[in-house]
Design a protein around this motif. Structure first.
Motif, PDB file in Angstrom:
ATOM      1  N   HIS A  92       0.850  -1.206   0.000  1.00 15.17           N
ATOM      2  CA  HIS A  92       0.000   0.000   0.000  1.00 15.17           C
ATOM      3  C   HIS A  92       0.873   1.238   0.000  1.00 15.17           C
ATOM      4  O   HIS A  92       0.624   2.190   0.729  1.00 15.17           O
ATOM      5  N   MET A  93       1.895   1.195  -0.838  1.00 16.39           N
ATOM      6  CA  MET A  93       2.916   2.233  -0.774  1.00 16.39           C
ATOM      7  C   MET A  93       2.464   3.558  -1.379  1.00 16.39           C
ATOM      8  O   MET A  93       3.206   4.534  -1.340  1.00 16.39           O
ATOM      9  N   ASP A  94       1.251   3.579  -1.920  1.00 19.42           N
ATOM     10  CA  ASP A  94       0.747   4.841  -2.465  1.00 19.42           C
ATOM     11  C   ASP A  94      -0.109   5.593  -1.448  1.00 19.42           C
ATOM     12  O   ASP A  94      -0.527   6.715  -1.699  1.00 19.42           O
ATOM     13  N   LYS A  95      -0.348   4.986  -0.295  1.00 16.57           N
ATOM     14  CA  LYS A  95      -1.234   5.609   0.694  1.00 16.57           C
ATOM     15  C   LYS A  95      -0.494   6.651   1.535  1.00 16.57           C
ATOM     16  O   LYS A  95       0.661   6.468   1.887  1.00 16.57           O
ATOM     17  N   LYS A  96      -1.226   7.712   1.902  1.00 18.84           N
ATOM     18  CA  LYS A  96      -0.669   8.711   2.811  1.00 18.84           C
ATOM     19  C   LYS A  96      -1.202   8.479   4.225  1.00 18.84           C
ATOM     20  O   LYS A  96      -2.167   7.739   4.432  1.00 18.84           O
ATOM     21  N   SER A  97      -0.593   9.168   5.189  1.00 19.05           N
ATOM     22  CA  SER A  97      -0.853   8.948   6.617  1.00 19.05           C
ATOM     23  C   SER A  97      -2.279   8.545   7.006  1.00 19.05           C
ATOM     24  O   SER A  97      -2.514   7.439   7.474  1.00 19.05           O
ATOM     25  N   PHE A  98      -3.239   9.461   6.827  1.00 18.64           N
ATOM     26  CA  PHE A  98      -4.584   9.193   7.331  1.00 18.64           C
ATOM     27  C   PHE A  98      -5.280   8.097   6.547  1.00 18.64           C
ATOM     28  O   PHE A  98      -6.002   7.275   7.106  1.00 18.64           O
ATOM     29  N   ASP A  99      -5.040   8.117   5.250  1.00 22.57           N
ATOM     30  CA  ASP A  99      -5.567   7.080   4.370  1.00 22.57           C
ATOM     31  C   ASP A  99      -5.033   5.718   4.845  1.00 22.57           C
ATOM     32  O   ASP A  99      -5.770   4.725   4.954  1.00 22.57           O
ATOM     33  N   TRP A 100      -3.746   5.690   5.141  1.00 26.97           N
ATOM     34  CA  TRP A 100      -3.116   4.473   5.646  1.00 26.97           C
ATOM     35  C   TRP A 100      -3.778   4.028   6.949  1.00 26.97           C
ATOM     36  O   TRP A 100      -4.159   2.872   7.112  1.00 26.97           O
ATOM     37  N   LEU A 101      -3.922   4.963   7.882  1.00 26.89           N
ATOM     38  CA  LEU A 101      -4.481   4.624   9.195  1.00 26.89           C
ATOM     39  C   LEU A 101      -5.885   4.051   9.051  1.00 26.89           C
ATOM     40  O   LEU A 101      -6.195   2.983   9.586  1.00 26.89           O
ATOM     41  N   GLU A 102      -6.710   4.758   8.289  1.00 29.17           N
ATOM     42  CA  GLU A 102      -8.118   4.363   8.209  1.00 29.17           C
ATOM     43  C   GLU A 102      -8.342   3.117   7.371  1.00 29.17           C
ATOM     44  O   GLU A 102      -9.164   2.271   7.704  1.00 29.17           O
ATOM     45  N   ASN A 103      -7.613   3.014   6.276  1.00 27.48           N
ATOM     46  CA  ASN A 103      -7.911   1.937   5.331  1.00 27.48           C
ATOM     47  C   ASN A 103      -6.963   0.748   5.397  1.00 27.48           C
ATOM     48  O   ASN A 103      -7.214  -0.274   4.760  1.00 27.48           O
ATOM     49  N   CYS A 104      -5.869   0.891   6.130  1.00 25.71           N
ATOM     50  CA  CYS A 104      -4.944  -0.238   6.252  1.00 25.71           C
ATOM     51  C   CYS A 104      -4.743  -0.624   7.713  1.00 25.71           C
ATOM     52  O   CYS A 104      -5.037  -1.739   8.120  1.00 25.71           O
ATOM     53  N   ALA A 105      -4.240   0.323   8.503  1.00 21.46           N
ATOM     54  CA  ALA A 105      -3.826  -0.018   9.864  1.00 21.46           C
ATOM     55  C   ALA A 105      -5.005  -0.494  10.717  1.00 21.46           C
ATOM     56  O   ALA A 105      -4.939  -1.559  11.342  1.00 21.46           O
ATOM     57  N   LEU A 106      -6.085   0.282  10.733  1.00 17.23           N
ATOM     58  CA  LEU A 106      -7.208  -0.092  11.595  1.00 17.23           C
ATOM     59  C   LEU A 106      -7.881  -1.394  11.150  1.00 17.23           C
ATOM     60  O   LEU A 106      -8.114  -2.278  11.983  1.00 17.23           O
ATOM     61  N   PRO A 107      -8.181  -1.574   9.866  1.00 19.43           N
ATOM     62  CA  PRO A 107      -8.741  -2.869   9.452  1.00 19.43           C
ATOM     63  C   PRO A 107      -7.804  -4.044   9.765  1.00 19.43           C
ATOM     64  O   PRO A 107      -8.268  -5.112  10.150  1.00 19.43           O
ATOM     65  N   ALA A 108      -6.504  -3.822   9.612  1.00 26.12           N
ATOM     66  CA  ALA A 108      -5.552  -4.904   9.899  1.00 26.12           C
ATOM     67  C   ALA A 108      -5.572  -5.253  11.384  1.00 26.12           C
ATOM     68  O   ALA A 108      -5.491  -6.421  11.764  1.00 26.12           O
ATOM     69  N   GLU A 109      -5.691  -4.231  12.224  1.00 26.62           N
ATOM     70  CA  GLU A 109      -5.795  -4.490  13.666  1.00 26.62           C
ATOM     71  C   GLU A 109      -7.071  -5.258  13.984  1.00 26.62           C
ATOM     72  O   GLU A 109      -7.063  -6.231  14.744  1.00 26.62           O
ATOM     73  N   ALA A 110      -8.164  -4.766  13.398  1.00 21.52           N
ATOM     74  CA  ALA A 110      -9.473  -5.370  13.679  1.00 21.52           C
ATOM     75  C   ALA A 110      -9.473  -6.856  13.345  1.00 21.52           C
ATOM     76  O   ALA A 110     -10.105  -7.670  14.027  1.00 21.52           O
ATOM     77  N   GLN A 111      -8.726  -7.205  12.315  1.00 24.28           N
ATOM     78  CA  GLN A 111      -8.630  -8.584  11.845  1.00 24.28           C
ATOM     79  C   GLN A 111      -8.100  -9.532  12.929  1.00 24.28           C
ATOM     80  O   GLN A 111      -8.353 -10.738  12.888  1.00 24.28           O
ATOM     81  N   CYS A 112      -7.391  -8.968  13.899  1.00 21.39           N
ATOM     82  CA  CYS A 112      -6.730  -9.815  14.903  1.00 21.39           C
ATOM     83  C   CYS A 112      -7.679 -10.356  15.966  1.00 21.39           C
ATOM     84  O   CYS A 112      -7.246 -10.981  16.933  1.00 21.39           O
ATOM     85  N   PHE A 113      -8.984 -10.121  15.785  1.00 23.92           N
ATOM     86  CA  PHE A 113      -9.942 -10.834  16.638  1.00 23.92           C
ATOM     87  C   PHE A 113      -9.869 -12.323  16.300  1.00 23.92           C
ATOM     88  O   PHE A 113     -10.187 -13.180  17.116  1.00 23.92           O
ATOM     89  N   ASP A 114      -9.419 -12.627  15.083  1.00 16.92           N
ATOM     90  CA  ASP A 114      -9.301 -14.006  14.602  1.00 16.92           C
ATOM     91  C   ASP A 114      -7.973 -14.585  15.088  1.00 16.92           C
ATOM     92  O   ASP A 114      -6.906 -14.223  14.606  1.00 16.92           O
ATOM     93  N   LEU A 115      -8.062 -15.485  16.054  1.00 16.15           N
ATOM     94  CA  LEU A 115      -6.834 -15.956  16.699  1.00 16.15           C
ATOM     95  C   LEU A 115      -5.989 -16.880  15.832  1.00 16.15           C
ATOM     96  O   LEU A 115      -4.767 -16.902  15.959  1.00 16.15           O
ATOM     97  N   ASN A 116      -6.651 -17.630  14.956  1.00 21.35           N
ATOM     98  CA  ASN A 116      -5.876 -18.482  14.041  1.00 21.35           C
ATOM     99  C   ASN A 116      -5.019 -17.627  13.131  1.00 21.35           C
ATOM    100  O   ASN A 116      -3.836 -17.876  12.938  1.00 21.35           O
ATOM    101  N   TYR A 117      -5.680 -16.631  12.574  1.00 19.77           N
ATOM    102  CA  TYR A 117      -4.986 -15.673  11.710  1.00 19.77           C
ATOM    103  C   TYR A 117      -3.835 -15.033  12.480  1.00 19.77           C
ATOM    104  O   TYR A 117      -2.699 -14.966  12.004  1.00 19.77           O
ATOM    105  N   THR A 118      -4.132 -14.565  13.690  1.00 18.96           N
ATOM    106  CA  THR A 118      -3.138 -13.848  14.483  1.00 18.96           C
ATOM    107  C   THR A 118      -1.942 -14.738  14.802  1.00 18.96           C
ATOM    108  O   THR A 118      -0.790 -14.311  14.703  1.00 18.96           O
TER     109      THR A 118
END
Lengths: 446, 446
Positions: A92-118
Motif C-alpha cells: 500500500h505504498m501509495d497511501k498517505k498517513s490518514f488514508d493508511w491509518l483508516e484503510n490499512c492499519a485499523l482494518p488490519a488491527e481489527a482482523q486480529c480478533f481471529d486468533l488463528n490468523y493472528t
C-alpha cells in the motif's frame, strides 16, 4: 572443576557503542566475552584466555572463537513494531498517513480478533524479526487481549525479548473496531497481570494509547496511574502528520505547542515512548528533553506513508533519547538494518537541503547504530539491561559473518574490522546474521 | 518434428511495463512466452499451449511452467555501473561529492592498472550484479585499455549484456592518474575496435567523458565524430553537485544554463547518456527533452555522497527518458532493486517538502519500475532490443519466486500477483531472483 555458572565465552572482535561515547563506534579487537548462565556479561575485555579459564572455570566446549570475518554487535532493538500491520507492508505504498491509518492499519488491527490468523501472522513476524537481528521489540498489538497473549506465547517460545501492549482508543474509533473506556482499561490491566504472571524476564508489558486525540481524559489518567504504580512505559504517537497536528490543536485549543497538550495530560514522563514526533518545534524538543521522554524514530514509515521528515540531528542536539522503529506495515521493512539506512538517508537529504547551514551534519554511522542499540534501550527504559556490551548487562548479541556462503556483502583483502562492519551496516542482511543471542541463549533456530 | 528454432517456452504470470503505457504496471496472468534460439521473443500472449506447440513445434522439455508463487519481470538495467569504485562502496559514507571523487573514485580507478586486481574485482562485481538481476549494465571503467578488455572477457563469459567504456579526462587530472588527449582518443578507438571484434551481440562499446570540465575541446570534437560515425553512445556527467556547477560556469562563462555548455560542445544528442543532472533548471530539462538525451538517475549515489536531490517527477513531466544507475561505490548498493527503492524514497521526500504544491505526486511503483527496465533501455538506446516483453525483442528476464526457501519476503494467503510483485519490489532480494535470462539463456549460475 568447571563452573556451572558460565554458559558462553566468545573470543574475537566486537563492535558496539560504549556507555560514555555515543559519537563513536567502538571497534574492539581480540576481546573476550564471558556470559554466565543467567545470561549476564561477567567479563568483557582483552585478556589471557588460559588465565580467565582458571578464574572463571568455564568449559572448553563453551568457547566460541570467532573467525577473522566474524564479529559481534549488540542485538538490534525495534522500539515500535506495529505487529498487526505486518501483512500490509509493501502493498500500500501509495497511501498517505490518514488514508493508511483508516484503510490499512485499523482494518488490519481489527482482523486480529481471529486468533488463528493472528497466531500464523505473529509466528511469521517474530521469526522474520529474529532472523533480521531484532533481539528486543516493543510490540503494538490490536485491542484484543487474546491476540496480545498469543504474541507473548510466541516470543517466549522463540526467546525474543518482547514488550507487548494492546493499543487502546476509547473515542473517535471506527464503527468496526471500538471498545469503551472501561473495556480498554480492564483488558489492559488483565494483560499486564497475565504478562507478568509468565515470570519470564524477557517479557514485559507496555501501555499503548494510539493518540491523545483518540483517548478520553479519563483513560489517560487511569493509564498514568497504572504506569506510575507499576513502573510500566506508555507508548503513544505525537505529530506524525501535519493533518494530525491540525486536529490536535482544534481538539485542544489554548495550547501553543503540541507537547503542551500531552504535558497537561501528564503524558510526558521518563516512562513515555513517543513515536514519530515529526512536526515539532524547538520548544517541543526542549520539553521532551526536560521530561526525559524517549522518542521512537521510524524513518521508513515516515517516508513510505509520507507523514513527514524527522530531523534526527535536532533531537540529538537537544540530547533527547532516540531509538529506531520499523513501524512495520507503514514502513515496508521489518529490519532495523533498513531503519538505520533510512535514518541516515533521511538525515542526509535534510543536510543536502540546508544549503546555507553548512555546519549542519547528517547523522553519522555511529549515531544511527546507537539509535538501533543503546539508544533504543534507553527509549524503552532497558539500558541498564541491554543496548551494548557492558559487564552486568544481559548478553543480547548478533554474530555477524561477512564471508558466509551466499553472502550479499562483497569483502576485499584490505578490509579491516571497521570496513567489515560498514559493509554489514549498509549492504548486509539476515544471511550475515549467523546467530542471535538473547540473554546468552542462541535463538535464531528456535 | 521438433523445431530447433525454439529454445524456451515459459508459461505463467509476467509483470512488465508495456510499450504504450509507462504509467501502469502490466500484470499479465497465464501468458505464454516463446523464445527462439536467437534469444528473441517470437510469441507472447495468452494462448493454448497445445495449439502453440503444433505451430511452433517446440520440445516438451523446453517448457518452463511457473508455479503460482513465481512470475517473470524484464531484466534490470544499470545505466551507470562505475565498476572501478566497487570496493569503496559502504566504507566512505561520510564523504561528500568532491572529496569522494578525489579521494575515493580517482584512486580506485588508478588502481585498475593492476590487471590481477582488476580481474578479481570484476569477477566479483559481475557475479554480484547478475545475482541481483542486472541483465544489462553500462560499465564505466578506468582509463586502462587492458582493464576494459578484462571486464569484457568476464561479461562475455558470464553472458551479461554489457556496454563498456573507458573513462577519459585529458585535463585537470590528478598527478597519479592522467593521459594525453591523443592517448585518451587512441586507446578509446582501440577499445571500440576490440569490443566490436568480439562479435558478441551482448557486448557494446560506449564513449566516456568524465565531465565537460575535464575534457579539452579537441577531445570532445573527436568523440562526437566517433559517436556519430559509429553510432556509439557517449556517457558523461552533468550537474552532479553544486560545486561542480559553479566550476562549470567559471570555466565556460557566457552560458546561462549548464546544458548550454554541453549543447555548444554538441554533447546533447540522442546518443548522450547524461548522469546525475541534479542541479538543473526547467530550461535545462526542456533542452534535454528537445535533444532527446537520456538521463541516468543514481539515487543512492546522490544521497550517499550528498551531491543533491534529483527531482524525477520533473523529468518525467518533460517526458525525458530516465533510467536508473547504481553509480556503485558512491552508491552503496549494487542492486537496481535498491535503486528503485531509493528513487521512490527520494521522490517521496521531495513530495513531503512540497507543502503548498498539493498536486505534486511522487513517482509511482510503475514509474520507478519503468526506469529500471524500459526507461533504462531507452537511455542506452537499446529499447528496440530489450526493456520489456515485446515480440521481436530479446528475452532478458528474471524468474522471481516469492516463496523460495530462505526468502526474506513474507507472503500471505490473500496475495495476488500484484501483491507478490510489490513485496518483491520493496522487500525482495537476490534470493528471490531464482533465474536470470539474457537473450534467452540462463546465466545466473555461469
Amino acid at each position: 572443576m568447571a563452573n556451572a555458572n558460565i554458559q558462553l565465552v566468545v573470543v574475537g572482535n566486537f563492535v558496539h557503542i560504549s556507555e560514555t561515547n555515543c559519537q563513536e563506534i567502538a571497534y574492539l579487537h581480540d576481546h573476550i566475552m564471558i556470559v554466565n548462565t543467567s545470561g549476564k556479561i561477567v567479563f568483557f575485555d582483552r585478556g589471557n584466555l588460559a588465565d580467565l579459564r582458571k578464574e572463571y572455570q568455564f568449559n572448553e566446549k563453551d568457547i566460541l572463537a570467532m573467525t577473522s570475518g566474524q564479529f559481534m554487535i549488540p542485538g538490534l532493538i525495534d522500539t515500535r513494531a506495529t505487529a498487526t500491520c505486518f501483512p500490509m507492508a509493501c502493498t500500500h505504498m501509495d497511501k498517505k498517513s490518514f488514508d493508511w491509518l483508516e484503510n490499512c492499519a485499523l482494518p488490519a488491527e481489527a482482523q486480529c480478533f481471529d486468533l488463528n490468523y493472528t497466531e500464523r501472522l505473529m509466528q511469521k513476524l517474530v521469526k522474520c524479526m529474529v532472523d533480521n537481528g531484532t533481539t528486543t521489540a516493543c510490540y503494538l498489538m490490536s485491542m484484543h487481549f487474546d491476540a496480545c497473549s498469543t504474541l507473548a506465547n510466541i516470543t517466549i517460545k522463540k526467546g525474543q525479548r518482547a514488550i507487548i501492549g494492546k493499543t487502546c482508543m476509547d473515542r473517535n474509533s471506527p464503527y468496526f473496531y471500538f471498545e469503551t473506556s472501561n473495556q480498554a482499561y480492564e483488558s489492559t490491566v488483565r494483560l499486564v497481570r497475565t504478562l507478568r504472571s509468565r515470570v519470564s524476564p524477557l517479557l514485559m508489558p507496555v501501555l499503548v494509547l494510539r493518540l491523545r486525540q483518540t483517548t478520553t481524559e479519563k483513560l489517560v489518567q487511569k493509564f498514568n496511574q497504572l504506569s506510575k504504580d507499576l513502573g510500566i512505559c506508555i507508548q503513544t504517537t505525537m505529530a506524525q502528520s501535519a493533518e494530525e497536528v491540525k486536529i490536535a490543536f482544534k481538539m485542544f485549543p489554548n495550547n501553543k505547542t503540541y507537547t503542551s497538550i500531552l504535558d497537561k495530560a501528564s503524558l510526558l514522563t521518563p516512562r513515555t515512548i513517543l513515536a514519530h514526533c515529526i512536526h515539532v518545534t524547538d520548544e517541543d524538543i526542549q520539553l521532551l528533553k526536560d521530561r526525559n521522554v524517549g522518542v521512537s524514530h521510524c524513518p521508513n514509515s515516515n517516508i513510505s506513508i509520507r507523514s513527514g521528515i524527522f530531523d534526527a540531528r535536532k533531537f540529538l542536539k537537544y540530547n533527547v533519547n532516540v531509538g529506531l522503529g520499523t513501524d512495520i506495515g507503514a514502513g515496508y521493512s521489518v529490519s532495523i538494518l533498513n531503519a538505520i539506512r533510512m535514518a541516515i538517508t533521511t538525515s542526509k537529504i535534510i543536510s543536502i537541503g540546508k544549503v546555507k547551514e553548512t555546519a549542519y551534519q547528517p547523522i553519522s554511522n555511529a549515531e544511527a547504530f546507537c539509535m538501533a542499540t543503546l539508544g533504543g534501550a534507553k527509549v524503552l527504559g532497558l539500558d541498564k539491561r541491554i543496548g551494548n556490551f557492558q559487564t552486568g548487562k544481559d548478553f543480547d548479541a548478533l554474530l555477524i559473518d561477512c564471508n558466509v556462503d551466499n553472502s550479499v556483502i562483497s569483502t576485499f583483502d584490505f578490509d579491516g574490522l571497521e570496513e567489515k562492519f560498514q559493509r554489514f551496516l549498509y549492504a548486509g542482511d539476515d544471511r550475515n546474521i549467523i546467530n542471535v543471542y538473547v540473554a546468552g541463549k542462541s535463538i535464531k533456530s528456535n
